[in-house]
Scaffold this motif. Structure first.
Motif, PDB file in Angstrom:
ATOM      1  N   GLY A 181       3.404  -9.772  -4.392  1.00 34.91           N
ATOM      2  CA  GLY A 181       2.451  -8.657  -4.361  1.00 34.91           C
ATOM      3  C   GLY A 181       3.140  -7.342  -4.028  1.00 34.91           C
ATOM      4  O   GLY A 181       2.859  -6.304  -4.649  1.00 34.91           O
ATOM      5  N   LEU A 182       4.064  -7.391  -3.086  1.00 39.67           N
ATOM      6  CA  LEU A 182       4.800  -6.176  -2.710  1.00 39.67           C
ATOM      7  C   LEU A 182       5.664  -5.702  -3.874  1.00 39.67           C
ATOM      8  O   LEU A 182       5.676  -4.520  -4.210  1.00 39.67           O
ATOM      9  CB  LEU A 182       5.677  -6.448  -1.477  1.00 39.67           C
ATOM     10  N   LEU A 183       6.366  -6.639  -4.505  1.00 37.71           N
ATOM     11  CA  LEU A 183       7.226  -6.274  -5.631  1.00 37.71           C
ATOM     12  C   LEU A 183       6.411  -5.648  -6.756  1.00 37.71           C
ATOM     13  O   LEU A 183       6.794  -4.634  -7.333  1.00 37.71           O
ATOM     14  CB  LEU A 183       7.982  -7.504  -6.158  1.00 37.71           C
ATOM     15  N   LYS A 184       5.256  -6.255  -7.055  1.00 36.16           N
ATOM     16  CA  LYS A 184       4.398  -5.711  -8.116  1.00 36.16           C
ATOM     17  C   LYS A 184       3.970  -4.283  -7.796  1.00 36.16           C
ATOM     18  O   LYS A 184       3.987  -3.407  -8.648  1.00 36.16           O
ATOM     19  CB  LYS A 184       3.154  -6.596  -8.285  1.00 36.16           C
ATOM     20  N   ALA A 185       3.568  -4.072  -6.535  1.00 40.57           N
ATOM     21  CA  ALA A 185       3.118  -2.737  -6.129  1.00 40.57           C
ATOM     22  C   ALA A 185       4.259  -1.733  -6.245  1.00 40.57           C
ATOM     23  O   ALA A 185       4.076  -0.607  -6.717  1.00 40.57           O
ATOM     24  CB  ALA A 185       2.587  -2.775  -4.696  1.00 40.57           C
ATOM     25  N   LYS A 186       5.458  -2.148  -5.839  1.00 38.55           N
ATOM     26  CA  LYS A 186       6.620  -1.255  -5.908  1.00 38.55           C
ATOM     27  C   LYS A 186       6.917  -0.873  -7.362  1.00 38.55           C
ATOM     28  O   LYS A 186       7.186   0.284  -7.662  1.00 38.55           O
ATOM     29  CB  LYS A 186       7.864  -1.947  -5.322  1.00 38.55           C
ATOM     30  N   PHE A 187       6.884  -1.864  -8.248  1.00 41.48           N
ATOM     31  CA  PHE A 187       7.156  -1.578  -9.655  1.00 41.48           C
ATOM     32  C   PHE A 187       6.083  -0.675 -10.252  1.00 41.48           C
ATOM     33  O   PHE A 187       6.371   0.218 -11.032  1.00 41.48           O
ATOM     34  CB  PHE A 187       7.279  -2.882 -10.460  1.00 41.48           C
ATOM     35  N   LYS A 188       4.857  -0.904  -9.841  1.00 40.64           N
ATOM     36  CA  LYS A 188       3.749  -0.090 -10.352  1.00 40.64           C
ATOM     37  C   LYS A 188       3.941   1.368  -9.920  1.00 40.64           C
ATOM     38  O   LYS A 188       3.842   2.287 -10.736  1.00 40.64           O
ATOM     39  CB  LYS A 188       2.423  -0.656  -9.816  1.00 40.64           C
ATOM     40  N   GLY A 220       0.099 -14.046   7.884  1.00 40.96           N
ATOM     41  CA  GLY A 220       1.447 -13.702   7.431  1.00 40.96           C
ATOM     42  C   GLY A 220       1.454 -12.758   6.243  1.00 40.96           C
ATOM     43  O   GLY A 220       2.317 -11.891   6.124  1.00 40.96           O
ATOM     44  N   ARG A 221       0.470 -12.907   5.350  1.00 42.33           N
ATOM     45  CA  ARG A 221       0.442 -12.075   4.153  1.00 42.33           C
ATOM     46  C   ARG A 221       0.038 -10.633   4.438  1.00 42.33           C
ATOM     47  O   ARG A 221       0.276  -9.738   3.635  1.00 42.33           O
ATOM     48  CB  ARG A 221      -0.524 -12.661   3.122  1.00 42.33           C
ATOM     49  N   ASP A 222      -0.596 -10.400   5.574  1.00 43.34           N
ATOM     50  CA  ASP A 222      -1.090  -9.053   5.872  1.00 43.34           C
ATOM     51  C   ASP A 222       0.024  -8.068   6.208  1.00 43.34           C
ATOM     52  O   ASP A 222      -0.182  -6.857   6.138  1.00 43.34           O
ATOM     53  CB  ASP A 222      -2.101  -9.111   7.026  1.00 43.34           C
ATOM     54  N   ILE A 223       1.188  -8.569   6.590  1.00 40.89           N
ATOM     55  CA  ILE A 223       2.293  -7.676   6.939  1.00 40.89           C
ATOM     56  C   ILE A 223       2.689  -6.851   5.715  1.00 40.89           C
ATOM     57  O   ILE A 223       2.603  -5.628   5.729  1.00 40.89           O
ATOM     58  CB  ILE A 223       3.497  -8.480   7.484  1.00 40.89           C
ATOM     59  N   LEU A 224       3.084  -7.526   4.629  1.00 42.94           N
ATOM     60  CA  LEU A 224       3.512  -6.803   3.428  1.00 42.94           C
ATOM     61  C   LEU A 224       2.331  -6.226   2.653  1.00 42.94           C
ATOM     62  O   LEU A 224       2.501  -5.330   1.836  1.00 42.94           O
ATOM     63  CB  LEU A 224       4.341  -7.720   2.517  1.00 42.94           C
ATOM     64  N   ALA A 225       1.131  -6.736   2.908  1.00 44.49           N
ATOM     65  CA  ALA A 225      -0.051  -6.178   2.250  1.00 44.49           C
ATOM     66  C   ALA A 225      -0.407  -4.829   2.866  1.00 44.49           C
ATOM     67  O   ALA A 225      -1.076  -4.013   2.243  1.00 44.49           O
ATOM     68  CB  ALA A 225      -1.224  -7.145   2.358  1.00 44.49           C
ATOM     69  N   LYS A 239       0.820  -1.223   0.000  1.00 44.73           N
ATOM     70  CA  LYS A 239       0.000   0.000   0.000  1.00 44.73           C
ATOM     71  C   LYS A 239       0.848   1.265   0.000  1.00 44.73           C
ATOM     72  O   LYS A 239       0.323   2.357  -0.147  1.00 44.73           O
ATOM     73  CB  LYS A 239      -0.886   0.021   1.250  1.00 44.73           C
ATOM     74  N   GLY A 240       2.151   1.095   0.230  1.00 39.68           N
ATOM     75  CA  GLY A 240       3.028   2.259   0.258  1.00 39.68           C
ATOM     76  C   GLY A 240       3.284   2.765   1.664  1.00 39.68           C
ATOM     77  O   GLY A 240       4.169   3.579   1.885  1.00 39.68           O
ATOM     78  N   ASN A 241       2.511   2.290   2.625  1.00 37.22           N
ATOM     79  CA  ASN A 241       2.777   2.670   4.020  1.00 37.22           C
ATOM     80  C   ASN A 241       3.711   1.633   4.656  1.00 37.22           C
ATOM     81  O   ASN A 241       4.347   0.847   3.955  1.00 37.22           O
ATOM     82  CB  ASN A 241       1.459   2.803   4.794  1.00 37.22           C
ATOM     83  N   PHE A 242       3.799   1.625   5.950  1.00 36.38           N
ATOM     84  CA  PHE A 242       4.697   0.686   6.623  1.00 36.38           C
ATOM     85  C   PHE A 242       3.946  -0.103   7.692  1.00 36.38           C
ATOM     86  O   PHE A 242       2.927   0.347   8.203  1.00 36.38           O
ATOM     87  CB  PHE A 242       5.876   1.440   7.253  1.00 36.38           C
ATOM     88  N   CYS A 243       4.463  -1.269   7.966  1.00 36.80           N
ATOM     89  CA  CYS A 243       3.874  -2.094   9.014  1.00 36.80           C
ATOM     90  C   CYS A 243       5.004  -2.457   9.983  1.00 36.80           C
ATOM     91  O   CYS A 243       6.066  -2.911   9.568  1.00 36.80           O
ATOM     92  CB  CYS A 243       3.272  -3.356   8.401  1.00 36.80           C
ATOM     93  N   THR A 244       4.761  -2.228  11.268  1.00 37.37           N
ATOM     94  CA  THR A 244       5.789  -2.561  12.258  1.00 37.37           C
ATOM     95  C   THR A 244       5.387  -3.808  13.033  1.00 37.37           C
ATOM     96  O   THR A 244       4.270  -3.897  13.540  1.00 37.37           O
ATOM     97  CB  THR A 244       6.021  -1.390  13.226  1.00 37.37           C
ATOM     98  N   VAL A 245       6.297  -4.767  13.055  1.00 43.91           N
ATOM     99  CA  VAL A 245       6.038  -6.034  13.740  1.00 43.91           C
ATOM    100  C   VAL A 245       6.739  -6.026  15.101  1.00 43.91           C
ATOM    101  O   VAL A 245       7.942  -5.769  15.184  1.00 43.91           O
ATOM    102  CB  VAL A 245       6.568  -7.227  12.906  1.00 43.91           C
ATOM    103  N   TYR A 246       5.985  -6.269  16.161  1.00 45.99           N
ATOM    104  CA  TYR A 246       6.520  -6.426  17.519  1.00 45.99           C
ATOM    105  C   TYR A 246       6.144  -7.810  18.009  1.00 45.99           C
ATOM    106  O   TYR A 246       5.006  -8.205  17.831  1.00 45.99           O
ATOM    107  CB  TYR A 246       5.914  -5.417  18.496  1.00 45.99           C
ATOM    108  N   ASP A 247       6.902  -8.576  18.609  1.00 51.00           N
ATOM    109  CA  ASP A 247       8.294  -8.407  18.927  1.00 51.00           C
ATOM    110  C   ASP A 247       9.123  -9.177  17.894  1.00 51.00           C
ATOM    111  O   ASP A 247       8.690 -10.232  17.450  1.00 51.00           O
ATOM    112  CB  ASP A 247       8.490  -8.971  20.352  1.00 51.00           C
TER     113      ASP A 247
END
Lengths: 343, 343
Positions: B250-257, A220-225, A142-150
């Motif tokens: 998915g992240l790579l695709k978004a970054k390239f886009k 797991g996929r929601d982090i980078l999503a 999405k272009g934002n960031f996700c922070t994972v703790y811990d």
């Protein structure tokens, strides 16, 4: 309020910390100082080595702001043993400065485990915090960031610890990343409430009762999503994900290399694609962002990668300054207390 | 030896399983049959729907090899509830064929949880196996592959379960991937023996006592680095890593886009790089490989992604055939028994 809060911000930097110490550590710290000025910089480490770098680089630095530490904890030293045996190491001396309120913050790119242990044991924990935590901020689709703790401060967490990570992570996200009401996801193997191991199931109950901005279970996929701003999990899981994530660029590089080697045309293609790839991948290279805070200890503790560049060290110092300016430790203490009274 | 082993291999395919069923499931199964021939293909599902596809595609298929199942477990059905309520579903009927030794293998791209539960509860476990497991095979920077067990068949594993995953994974790697003496790593937060949570520490002791080709603790980065052939971990951790890994593209695709959209020149650059990227990323797209076996159940059970293509289904059927030809279930039973006697 802490005694030191009424004084000028003092940031101690481990001059001996990191693979390129003392040069990178000193240069990064001084660059940060030159940019901001409105804080006092303390360099911790072997005085002669620090002075040598300062002389070589023609830098004037007040000698009273060099705090001598005769030992260095190596990158491969066992943290707990090193803390006991190297009482005069830069990491122990630096953490002690914060404990004794001679500094507000300590920044080091040295041995991560030793830095975590020294910060926790010497600075102590913020009242109400069971376990300090360290987060990893990853880019998202999405272009934002996700922070994972811990991501590795501790393992075998209890539900209460994960709940504390969410409280501390929320304050950090709001104050430092400027996210007004950060959303929190509980890392699990499915979204349904029935899913997960015992820890996840018990933690879910804690979250459901709270007024945190809880988005439920995430996968797991929601982090980078980029589904949520903060993901909480046990440090065992988080550390493995972080190291897995760090290794992706290595895989991509290997794949491109193999592809290039398979034919001359492919070599040309990869040559042309390289710049694009580099540009695209650069914000996945989180090393440039600098270090991360150990949240939950009673003082500002910023831990950097061993391979920290001058820029990374500079960013770590500036981050420490920002945490001081925003009174983050006090805010965490207040928020933890607030939730203690509710739960 | 099982009664059916003396007969011709019989593979049952869930014609109703997957997002593109019955078409993809039927076409994939028949393509596999046309390639190999030396097995008997059974299609399980709604007879009229199966016959409709066969007619439309002008395919002759023996009617006695269509096993009618009047119900379908949907992709979003809760597995345990669905198994109880839909006794005449294709998944329950298919698993029952294996239990009753009317088939050696059952292949489905339907509801993964239901397929795992049906296989475990109906086919039963191989004697000595505490928990069946499912693996995910990922590409590595070395060019080989690393298979992670467990990626979601169960959570809150005991050390013994992780040990069983290693035994079963080793046999699968040897027989199917042709790796003579597959190396096994225990997923942990550090290489040192003192590292990890309670599960990892207790599991390490089991491995150290065994004569498996154990390479010690490995970290998150070792999976894609290709340090070992097999990585074992609790299904909670493995499932999160798998889904995290799946989300990288998915992240790579978004970054390239985003990069392409930032300027016209960048758009051209990405346009040129696209083909290269696609070629490079293709072996990271493990979906094409087909499904994965649920190891430890007393029969061959192959589970595919909901979005399985015809090719994926075909590969799943061929994999089932290979597992039959190599007598994999018996080999797992023998090996588990062998280790039981030693530990």
């Amino acid at each position: 309020m802490n005694e030191v809060n009424t004084h000028k911000c003092k940031i101690a930097v481990d001059a001996m910390g990191g693979d390129y110490a003392p040069l990178n550590a000193i240069m990064g710290a001084i660059e940060a100082f030159n940019e901001k000025k409105d804080f006092e910089l303390i360099l911790v480490g072997k005085k002669d080595e620090i002075k040598k770098v300062l002389t070589e680089k023609n830098l004037s630095f007040p000698e009273e702001n060099i705090v001598h530490a005769s030992e260095v904890i190596g990158m491969k030293d066992t943290p707990t043993t090193a803390l006991k045996q190297k009482k005069d190491s830069s990491i122990v001396v630096g953490a002690t400065l914060v404990k004794e309120k001679k500094a507000h913050a300590f920044v080091s790119a040295g041995n991560t485990g030793a830095m975590m242990a020294a910060s926790t044991l010497i600075m102590g924990r913020i009242p109400g915090v069971g376990r300090p935590t360290i987060g990893a901020t990853l880019p998202t689709a999405k272009g934002n960031f996700c922070t994972v703790y811990d991501v590795g401060a501790s393992v075998d967490s209890k539900p209460q610890h994960l709940f504390e990570y969410a409280i501390m992570g929320s304050i950090y996200a709001k104050e430092i990343f400027g996210i007004e009401n950060p959303s929190i996801g509980l890392l699990n193997v499915g979204e349904e409430e029935s899913k997960g191991n015992k820890l996840a199931q018990a933690t879910l109950e804690l979250f459901k009762k709270s007024d945190l901005n809880f988005a439920g279970n995430v996968e797991g996929r929601d982090i980078l999503a980029g589904t949520v701003d903060i993901v909480v999990c046990d440090g065992f899981v988080g550390n493995i994900i972080l190291k897995f994530a760090e290794s992706i660029i290595g895989l991509l590089k290997a794949k491109f290399k193999n592809y290039a080697e398979s034919s001359f045309i492919n070599k040309l293609k990869v040559g042309m694609a390289k710049g694009t790839l580099k540009a695209v991948l650069q914000d996945m290279d989180y090393q440039k962002y600098g270090g991360v805070p150990l949240l939950g200890v009673n003082g500002i503790s910023i831990i950097g990668h061993g391979s920290s560049s001058t820029l990374a060290i500079k960013n770590m110092v500036l981050r420490a300054k920002e945490m001081f300016d925003k009174n983050l430790i006090q805010k965490i203490e207040d928020s933890i207390k607030n939730y203690e009274n509710k739960v």
